[in-house]
Structures are given as structure tokens and as C-alpha cells.
Design an enzyme around this catalytic site. Sequence first.
Site, PDB file in Angstrom:
ATOM      1  N   SER A 125      -5.814   5.603  -9.109  1.00 15.63           N
ATOM      2  CA  SER A 125      -4.777   5.148 -10.043  1.00 15.63           C
ATOM      3  C   SER A 125      -5.286   5.354 -11.456  1.00 15.63           C
ATOM      4  O   SER A 125      -6.508   5.298 -11.690  1.00 15.63           O
ATOM      5  CB  SER A 125      -4.496   3.651  -9.825  1.00 15.63           C
ATOM      6  OG  SER A 125      -3.675   3.148 -10.869  1.00 15.63           O
ATOM      7  N   TYR A 157      -7.351  -4.969  -8.615  1.00 19.80           N
ATOM      8  CA  TYR A 157      -6.788  -3.622  -8.428  1.00 19.80           C
ATOM      9  C   TYR A 157      -7.600  -2.594  -9.207  1.00 19.80           C
ATOM     10  O   TYR A 157      -8.012  -1.564  -8.669  1.00 19.80           O
ATOM     11  CB  TYR A 157      -5.321  -3.609  -8.869  1.00 19.80           C
ATOM     12  CG  TYR A 157      -4.614  -2.309  -8.548  1.00 19.80           C
ATOM     13  CD1 TYR A 157      -4.062  -2.084  -7.289  1.00 19.80           C
ATOM     14  CD2 TYR A 157      -4.507  -1.289  -9.493  1.00 19.80           C
ATOM     15  CE1 TYR A 157      -3.417  -0.888  -6.986  1.00 19.80           C
ATOM     16  CE2 TYR A 157      -3.867  -0.100  -9.203  1.00 19.80           C
ATOM     17  CZ  TYR A 157      -3.319   0.098  -7.946  1.00 19.80           C
ATOM     18  OH  TYR A 157      -2.692   1.283  -7.648  1.00 19.80           O
TER      19      TYR A 157
HETATM   20  N1  NAD Z   1       3.451   3.694  -7.022  1.00 21.91           N
HETATM   21  C1  NAD Z   1       2.653   3.766  -8.068  1.00 21.91           C
HETATM   22  O1  NAD Z   1       3.106   3.689  -9.240  1.00 21.91           O
HETATM   23  C2  NAD Z   1       1.172   3.972  -7.889  1.00 21.91           C
HETATM   24  C3  NAD Z   1       0.412   4.292  -9.024  1.00 21.91           C
HETATM   25  C4  NAD Z   1      -0.945   4.506  -8.892  1.00 21.91           C
HETATM   26  C5  NAD Z   1      -1.536   4.440  -7.638  1.00 21.91           C
HETATM   27  N2  NAD Z   1      -0.792   4.120  -6.553  1.00 21.91           N
HETATM   28  C6  NAD Z   1      -1.486   4.068  -5.265  1.00 21.91           C
HETATM   29  O2  NAD Z   1      -0.841   4.913  -4.341  1.00 21.91           O
HETATM   30  C7  NAD Z   1      -0.961   4.383  -3.018  1.00 21.91           C
HETATM   31  C8  NAD Z   1       0.416   4.212  -2.421  1.00 21.91           C
HETATM   32  O3  NAD Z   1       1.157   3.329  -3.250  1.00 21.91           O
HETATM   33  P1  NAD Z   1       2.738   3.140  -3.090  1.00 21.91           P
HETATM   34  O4  NAD Z   1       3.259   2.791  -4.437  1.00 21.91           O
HETATM   35  O5  NAD Z   1       3.313   4.240  -2.322  1.00 21.91           O
HETATM   36  O6  NAD Z   1       2.720   1.787  -2.240  1.00 21.91           O
HETATM   37  P2  NAD Z   1       3.681   1.300  -1.047  1.00 21.91           P
HETATM   38  O7  NAD Z   1       3.487  -0.163  -0.986  1.00 21.91           O
HETATM   39  O8  NAD Z   1       5.046   1.861  -1.227  1.00 21.91           O
HETATM   40  O9  NAD Z   1       3.038   1.990   0.241  1.00 21.91           O
HETATM   41  C9  NAD Z   1       1.762   1.615   0.680  1.00 21.91           C
HETATM   42  C10 NAD Z   1       1.727   1.718   2.190  1.00 21.91           C
HETATM   43  O10 NAD Z   1       0.407   1.331   2.601  1.00 21.91           O
HETATM   44  C11 NAD Z   1       0.530   0.455   3.708  1.00 21.91           C
HETATM   45  N3  NAD Z   1      -0.641  -0.428   3.782  1.00 21.91           N
HETATM   46  C12 NAD Z   1      -0.958  -1.473   2.974  1.00 21.91           C
HETATM   47  N4  NAD Z   1      -2.078  -2.066   3.374  1.00 21.91           N
HETATM   48  C13 NAD Z   1      -2.496  -1.379   4.475  1.00 21.91           C
HETATM   49  C14 NAD Z   1      -3.604  -1.521   5.348  1.00 21.91           C
HETATM   50  N5  NAD Z   1      -4.497  -2.497   5.184  1.00 21.91           N
HETATM   51  N6  NAD Z   1      -3.743  -0.627   6.360  1.00 21.91           N
HETATM   52  C15 NAD Z   1      -2.826   0.357   6.551  1.00 21.91           C
HETATM   53  N7  NAD Z   1      -1.739   0.512   5.769  1.00 21.91           N
HETATM   54  C16 NAD Z   1      -1.582  -0.344   4.743  1.00 21.91           C
HETATM   55  C17 NAD Z   1       1.806  -0.331   3.445  1.00 21.91           C
HETATM   56  O11 NAD Z   1       2.324  -0.907   4.631  1.00 21.91           O
HETATM   57  C18 NAD Z   1       2.704   0.763   2.863  1.00 21.91           C
HETATM   58  O12 NAD Z   1       3.444   1.415   3.865  1.00 21.91           O
HETATM   59  C19 NAD Z   1      -1.724   3.062  -3.172  1.00 21.91           C
HETATM   60  O13 NAD Z   1      -3.089   3.280  -2.921  1.00 21.91           O
HETATM   61  C20 NAD Z   1      -1.497   2.695  -4.619  1.00 21.91           C
HETATM   62  O14 NAD Z   1      -2.517   1.872  -5.130  1.00 21.91           O
HETATM   63  C21 NAD Z   1       0.547   3.882  -6.642  1.00 21.91           C
END
Ligand code: NAD
Length: 260
Positions: A146, A159
Site C-alpha cells: 500500500s 496497517y
Molecule cells: N482498496 C484499496 O484502496 C487498497 C489500497 C492499498 C492496498 N490495498 C490492499 O489490497 C489488498 C486487497 O484489498 P481490497 O481493498 O481488495 O480489500 P477487500 O476487503 O475488498 O478484499 C480482501 C479480501 O481478503 C480476504 N481476507 C481477509 N482476511 C483474510 C485472511 N485472514 N485469510 C484469507 N483471506 C482474507 C477478505 O475476505 C476479502 O475477500 C489488501 O491487502 C489491502 O491492504 C487496498
Amino acid sequence: MATGDYKDKVVLVTGGAQGIGLGIAQAFGQAGAWVVLTDADEEAGGEALQRLRDQQLRATFIPGDVSVEQEVVALMEKVQDKHGRLDVLVNNAGIADPFAGKLDELLMSDFDRMLAVNLRGPMLCAKYALPLLRKAKHPAILNITSTRAFMSEPDTFAYSASKGGLEALTHSLAVSLAPDRIRVNAIAPGWIETGNWQKEKERYEPQHTREDKEQHPVGRVGEPQDIAEAALFLCSAKAGFITGQHLVVDGGMTVKMIYT
Ligand SMILES: NC(=O)c1ccc[n+]([C@@H]2O[C@H](COP(=O)([O-])OP(=O)(O)OC[C@H]3O[C@@H](n4cnc5c(N)ncnc54)[C@H](O)[C@@H]3O)[C@@H](O)[C@H]2O)c1
């Protein structure tokens, strides 16, 4: 990336049932891979599998929690049993809400849980995927970090620390696994809108204000496909001279100078 570039490759996407992970899984599927989704949310996993199969993409869903060692061991055994190979591991699963509350109210159990999922999870997956990846022709690991690894809003301790740790784990794994020809890179996403990529009962139509868009030099909020395109490149043989790096995919948000 052209359809067929990942033909017959097996790609494992953690947290692949929703959000960015599902976008990444779909893109690898469209490029010819067999995608294995793993996720702690079984309902979302079932829906995601259907969504991919409706597009005639080849996919498997294996439920599990990436922070639990025995579940990761079982996951890799299932990948071995069903596919006999693994070409790419995408460590995407994460607790995506960065806000933890004020430091004096922070529950250490919440801090520990964030670190367990966002940092221990990728470590465990890399460790137990290793025997499978070693057998691949062009193996790659991709960690989804991130931009919060490099900059912060207030009250995002766990985070930011987890993602900073994952950045460091990326270069450490890259150097350590180079003798096995396994490249390890990271994508650091900025603001990625995932409303249309959630399971049905949590899906929503994204709405962004002018300010939301204009704080990005490219003039919009990101989408899972933006991360997926970068993932396809970084995990391909075309990126064969790139390892231990991170690619910031944030529409320019973190390079925009703010003068008030
Ligand atoms: N969306 C954003 O703006 C953003 C920005 C920077 C980084 N990220 C990173 O991208 C990744 C995905 O984020 P997103 O926004 O798609 O989130 P999201 O919540 O839409 O999807 C995350 C998925 O991970 C699964 N998950 C959570 N904990 C878990 C575990 N212990 N074991 C297995 N699965 C698990 C959840 O059930 C979910 O389906 C994350 O690592 C997040 O930190 C997201």
C-alpha cells in the site's frame, strides 16, 4: 497482457474472492491461467468462483485463513494435489481498513491481528509455496502492499506497520529466493475502488466527488483492473530483470505536492 500469455500456468491469489484480489484473479484467468482463489470468506469465494466460471475462466476456490499456519500448509497441499504446480503466488489477502483509533485506545489484539493477516500471512504463503514454485519455469511472488507503507493519515498504526513490513519482506524474499530463480516484487496501490467487486450483499455503486477525483493527477480513483494490469506484467517473463521492487499504482496521488 495478451490472452494466452499465462496459458496453462497456475496462479494462486490470496484474498481472491473480492476486491482487488478478484480483479487480479479475473485478469490472470483472461490471460489463460488456471486461477486458484483462497479466501477466509466462503460465501464470497463461492460467488467469485461463479463470476469467473460465467466468463468461461478456469478457477478453483479453496477456503482458508492465510494467518493460520496449518491452513496455509493444507492450502498448498490442495494446490499440489489438484494442479501439481504453482507458477505465481499473489499475496493480496489483507485487512484493508487502515483505521485503528487513537493510540491510547488501540487494542493490542487488533494490532496483532492486522500484523498476522497482512504480514505473517504473506510470509507463511511464501514459505509453504516454495516447493511448488521451485519447480516452475518462471516463478514469481507478488505482494500487494500500500502507499500507506510510505506515508500516513493519523491513527493507522497497525496497517502502515504491516504494509511497511511487507515491503521489507519483499526485498528480503527477493534476495533470498534468487538462487531458486523466484522473482519477488510488490505493488503498492493507492485508493482503489472495490464497490463493484464485493460479494453481492456488500456490493455498492461507487460514487466519487470532484475532490476525490482531483486529488489524483490522472483525474480519477483507481480500479482493481489498474492493479491487475501491473500484476500481469510483474509476474510475467517479460519482467525477468525486475526483482525486489515495488511499483506504486496510485494515479499519481503520492507525488502530488500539496501547498495550502
Ligand atoms: N482498496 C484499496 O484502496 C487498497 C489500497 C492499498 C492496498 N490495498 C490492499 O489490497 C489488498 C486487497 O484489498 P481490497 O481493498 O481488495 O480489500 P477487500 O476487503 O475488498 O478484499 C480482501 C479480501 O481478503 C480476504 N481476507 C481477509 N482476511 C483474510 C485472511 N485472514 N485469510 C484469507 N483471506 C482474507 C477478505 O475476505 C476479502 O475477500 C489488501 O491487502 C489491502 O491492504 C487496498
